[in-house]
Design a protein around this motif. Structure first.
Motif, mmCIF file in Angstrom:
data_model
loop_
_atom_site.group_PDB
_atom_site.id
_atom_site.type_symbol
_atom_site.label_atom_id
_atom_site.label_comp_id
_atom_site.label_asym_id
_atom_site.label_seq_id
_atom_site.Cartn_x
_atom_site.Cartn_y
_atom_site.Cartn_z
ATOM 1 N N ILE A 160 0.843 -1.202 0.000
ATOM 2 C CA ILE A 160 0.000 0.000 0.000
ATOM 3 C C ILE A 160 0.873 1.245 0.000
ATOM 4 O O ILE A 160 0.612 2.200 -0.738
ATOM 5 N N GLU A 161 1.928 1.235 0.798
ATOM 6 C CA GLU A 161 2.816 2.388 0.871
ATOM 7 C C GLU A 161 3.487 2.643 -0.482
ATOM 8 O O GLU A 161 3.544 3.775 -0.948
ATOM 9 N N ARG A 162 3.972 1.587 -1.134
ATOM 10 C CA ARG A 162 4.611 1.743 -2.447
ATOM 11 C C ARG A 162 3.621 2.296 -3.462
ATOM 12 O O ARG A 162 3.939 3.199 -4.230
ATOM 13 N N ARG A 163 2.431 1.765 -3.470
ATOM 14 C CA ARG A 163 1.430 2.215 -4.436
ATOM 15 C C ARG A 163 1.021 3.663 -4.172
ATOM 16 O O ARG A 163 0.735 4.416 -5.103
ATOM 17 N N ALA A 164 0.982 4.040 -2.902
ATOM 18 C CA ALA A 164 0.580 5.410 -2.552
ATOM 19 C C ALA A 164 1.561 6.447 -3.085
ATOM 20 O O ALA A 164 1.166 7.562 -3.405
ATOM 21 N N VAL A 165 2.828 6.084 -3.204
ATOM 22 C CA VAL A 165 3.820 7.021 -3.726
ATOM 23 C C VAL A 165 4.102 6.778 -5.205
ATOM 24 O O VAL A 165 5.007 7.362 -5.777
ATOM 25 N N GLY A 166 3.316 5.895 -5.825
ATOM 26 C CA GLY A 166 3.420 5.699 -7.254
ATOM 27 C C GLY A 166 4.489 4.734 -7.711
ATOM 28 O O GLY A 166 4.818 4.704 -8.896
ATOM 29 N N GLU A 213 4.256 1.513 -7.773
ATOM 30 C CA GLU A 213 3.649 0.320 -8.362
ATOM 31 C C GLU A 213 2.469 0.752 -9.221
ATOM 32 O O GLU A 213 1.946 1.841 -9.064
ATOM 33 N N PRO A 214 2.018 -0.109 -10.088
ATOM 34 C CA PRO A 214 0.817 0.230 -10.866
ATOM 35 C C PRO A 214 -0.387 0.435 -9.954
ATOM 36 O O PRO A 214 -0.359 -0.020 -8.806
ATOM 37 N N PRO A 215 -1.424 1.099 -10.459
ATOM 38 C CA PRO A 215 -2.613 1.334 -9.621
ATOM 39 C C PRO A 215 -3.169 0.040 -9.052
ATOM 40 O O PRO A 215 -3.060 -1.014 -9.660
ATOM 41 N N PHE A 216 -3.774 0.158 -7.897
ATOM 42 C CA PHE A 216 -4.334 -0.997 -7.189
ATOM 43 C C PHE A 216 -5.415 -1.650 -8.030
ATOM 44 O O PHE A 216 -6.294 -0.985 -8.551
ATOM 45 N N THR A 217 -5.355 -2.954 -8.199
ATOM 46 C CA THR A 217 -6.309 -3.673 -9.039
ATOM 47 C C THR A 217 -7.353 -4.421 -8.242
ATOM 48 O O THR A 217 -8.204 -5.089 -8.807
ATOM 49 N N GLY A 218 -7.265 -4.357 -6.935
ATOM 50 C CA GLY A 218 -8.246 -5.050 -6.099
ATOM 51 C C GLY A 218 -7.689 -6.300 -5.455
ATOM 52 O O GLY A 218 -8.300 -6.855 -4.565
ATOM 53 N N THR A 219 -6.551 -6.751 -5.913
ATOM 54 C CA THR A 219 -5.917 -7.920 -5.309
ATOM 55 C C THR A 219 -4.449 -7.606 -5.109
ATOM 56 O O THR A 219 -3.847 -6.838 -5.857
ATOM 57 N N LEU A 220 -3.886 -8.203 -4.108
ATOM 58 C CA LEU A 220 -2.469 -8.043 -3.845
ATOM 59 C C LEU A 220 -1.750 -9.330 -4.232
ATOM 60 O O LEU A 220 -2.303 -10.416 -4.095
ATOM 61 N N PRO A 221 -0.524 -9.203 -4.725
ATOM 62 C CA PRO A 221 0.210 -10.407 -5.091
ATOM 63 C C PRO A 221 0.352 -11.347 -3.907
ATOM 64 O O PRO A 221 0.600 -10.916 -2.785
ATOM 65 N N GLN A 222 0.198 -12.624 -4.165
ATOM 66 C CA GLN A 222 0.270 -13.614 -3.095
ATOM 67 C C GLN A 222 1.667 -14.201 -2.955
ATOM 68 O O GLN A 222 1.956 -14.882 -1.998
ATOM 69 N N ASP A 223 2.546 -13.957 -3.925
ATOM 70 C CA ASP A 223 3.831 -14.623 -3.913
ATOM 71 C C ASP A 223 4.983 -13.723 -3.502
ATOM 72 O O ASP A 223 6.127 -14.021 -3.778
ATOM 73 N N GLU A 224 4.705 -12.589 -2.851
ATOM 74 C CA GLU A 224 5.782 -11.725 -2.403
ATOM 75 C C GLU A 224 6.400 -12.269 -1.128
ATOM 76 O O GLU A 224 5.723 -12.768 -0.245
ATOM 77 N N GLY A 225 7.711 -12.128 -1.018
ATOM 78 C CA GLY A 225 8.421 -12.538 0.190
ATOM 79 C C GLY A 225 8.625 -14.041 0.239
ATOM 80 O O GLY A 225 8.148 -14.780 -0.614
#
Length: 178
Positions: free
Chosen positions: A127-133, A135-147
């Motif tokens: 959310i923080e990354r997207r808020a400062v631009g 990442e691409p705009p929020f699509t309604g789902t978050l990646p499940q394979d991070e970390g």
């Protein structure tokens, strides 16, 4: 524009009789499929009379100007509606964020499983990354394979990762309180 015209072209023109203007309004309001013939039929007037008024008072140009104005008004209303929606959503998001932060602050990070803590961190970072631009705009789902896959970590690696994430979460919560 001819020297007869005054004000907006879809308004009554200088020298235009009320009957000619009423006929223009019928013609204008027929929309994109308009024709002098259709207007004449609707008014039960001769096609030649309406044709003469149309040429004399530039109906085609005036109707096109009216259509453009209606499109401009429609687009302005849509822009305003989008702004209103964005403001409403921002207010709802702020209210929800306030509730989420309050709930998050009441949680004891030591009671969270490593997987829960990692997921909280991932969502917050995303959310923080997207808020400062970043990442691409929020699509309604978050990646499940991070970390890292928490299930594949040893108990010691999970504890270290959980401590690291807890410290990062506490640092960010402390920054948010300032």
């Amino acid at each position: 524009m001819s020297d007869r015209m005054s004000g907006d072209p879809w308004n009554r023109q200088e020298g235009e009789s009320s009957a000619a203007f009423a006929a223009f309004v019928i013609y204008r309001d027929l929309g994109l499929a308009r024709s002098v013939t259709k207007a004449a039929r609707q008014l039960d007037k001769s096609r030649s009379l309406l044709g003469r008024w149309s040429r004399t008072y530039s109906w085609v140009m005036r109707a096109a100007a009216y259509d453009q104005e209606q499109d401009r008004v429609f687009l302005a209303e849509r822009r305003q509606a989008r702004r209103d929606i964005a403001q409403r959503h921002a207010k709802l998001a702020q209210a929800f964020l306030g509730k989420a932060v309050a709930r998050l602050q009441s949680l004891d990070p030591r009671e969270l499983s490593p997987a829960d803590l990692l997921r909280y961190f991932q969502v917050a970072a995303e959310i923080e990354r997207r808020a400062v631009g970043d990442e691409p705009p929020f699509t309604g789902t978050l990646p499940q394979d991070e970390g890292p896959d928490v299930a594949s970590l040893t108990d010691e690696e999970r504890r270290r990762r959980m401590d690291q994430l807890r410290r990062e979460l506490e640092r960010r919560l402390a920054e948010a309180d300032r």
